[in-house]
Design an enzyme around this catalytic site. Sequence first.
Site, mmCIF file in Angstrom:
data_model
loop_
_atom_site.group_PDB
_atom_site.id
_atom_site.type_symbol
_atom_site.label_atom_id
_atom_site.label_comp_id
_atom_site.label_asym_id
_atom_site.label_seq_id
_atom_site.Cartn_x
_atom_site.Cartn_y
_atom_site.Cartn_z
ATOM 1 N N GLY A 173 -6.392 -24.048 9.850
ATOM 2 C CA GLY A 173 -5.729 -22.771 9.622
ATOM 3 C C GLY A 173 -5.569 -22.465 8.139
ATOM 4 N N ASP A 174 -5.296 -23.505 7.347
ATOM 5 C CA ASP A 174 -5.151 -23.326 5.901
ATOM 6 C C ASP A 174 -6.482 -22.914 5.267
ATOM 7 O OD1 ASP A 174 -2.570 -24.290 6.339
ATOM 8 O OD2 ASP A 174 -3.179 -26.353 5.928
ATOM 9 N N SER A 219 -5.252 -16.410 14.881
ATOM 10 C CA SER A 219 -6.200 -17.514 15.057
ATOM 11 C C SER A 219 -5.977 -18.163 16.419
ATOM 12 C CB SER A 219 -6.052 -18.536 13.926
ATOM 13 O OG SER A 219 -4.733 -19.017 13.836
ATOM 14 N N GLY A 276 -7.805 -21.161 17.522
ATOM 15 C CA GLY A 276 -8.438 -22.466 17.604
ATOM 16 C C GLY A 276 -9.908 -22.371 17.985
ATOM 17 N N GLU A 287 -11.230 -21.085 20.419
ATOM 18 C CA GLU A 287 -11.585 -19.803 21.052
ATOM 19 C C GLU A 287 -11.964 -18.731 20.038
ATOM 20 O OE1 GLU A 287 -11.895 -19.417 24.363
ATOM 21 O OE2 GLU A 287 -11.469 -21.564 24.412
ATOM 22 N N GLY A 288 -11.665 -18.965 18.754
ATOM 23 C CA GLY A 288 -12.014 -17.978 17.740
ATOM 24 C C GLY A 288 -10.787 -17.312 17.147
#
Length: 313
Positions: free
Chosen positions: A252-253, A221, A223, A225-226
């Site tokens: 993220g979770d 991951s 952020g 940016e994809g």
Amino acid sequence: MIITVTLNPALDKTLVLNRVSMGEVNRVDSTRNDMGGKGINVSKVLKELGMISTATGFLGGILEEVFRKELKCIGITDEFQSVSGNTRTNIKVVDEERKEYTEFNEPGPEILPEELSDFYDKYHALVKEGDLVVLSGGVSQGVPKEIYGTLTKMAKEKGARVLVDAEGEALVQAIHEIPYMVKPNERELAGIVGKEALNVDEMIHEGEKLVKKGIQLVLISRGAEGSILLTDHHTFMAEGLKVPVRSTVGAGDAMVAALAFGLEMKMNPKEMLTLAQASGAAAVMKEGTQAATKEEIYAHVKDAERKIKGWKR
């Protein structure tokens, strides 16, 4: 069954201010309290997606009953181990004018040897063949650094798959035991290979090395940016979705929950990446670690799908 493991849960207290002035008295515009910890956050999103999970880990002190009541209210099966120490509180400060998000995270309770032993027994009895175990987040004091490796090995011996979202030594130890899937962010991936940062080509190269070790799926991951998803046959690049950001905590979770849901629903890798991107986008639009609804998540699916392309190896 999906089992989420949260070894160091926390009450997430979010303070929203127009502007933070360090060294001065600040007036808070709004607050919210959320039952948190990465595995618990995963369970909350899974519930919104219509999938029941079992949550385990450590709970103790004055917050233990608060968490247990909330888990019951939400509909998450509670298999937490009671401990003598106090479950921690984490403070999230949102500066709306600067669009800055600052976190103050407590270390959490010290886990006694007998409490850790009881947890291992509970975990071993809980995990069954065909289960999906999600190991995510940091660990409390007194917990050995190799615990994610130990829990991965135990689950695999029972015939379960393991999805790991961790950093540092916890991630390294889990990788040694070859989980089914890992989801490092770009900083965490750089950290385990001893670098400050990685460019896209380096991320893909390191992800491919993890796949060659036997890990079936690697999601990196990035952020805003994809993200990048790698399997033994494919690499997919997902461009970040442009959405208004309220809080990045729990994004993220939400992605991990989407991946777990996708694995259980037997989605193909591209479908899983699409749902993960949509879930992450919906999450950052919420305050605190409040889970996005299924409708909010699926509202981003078409846009997420359009922004995924294959990467030629």
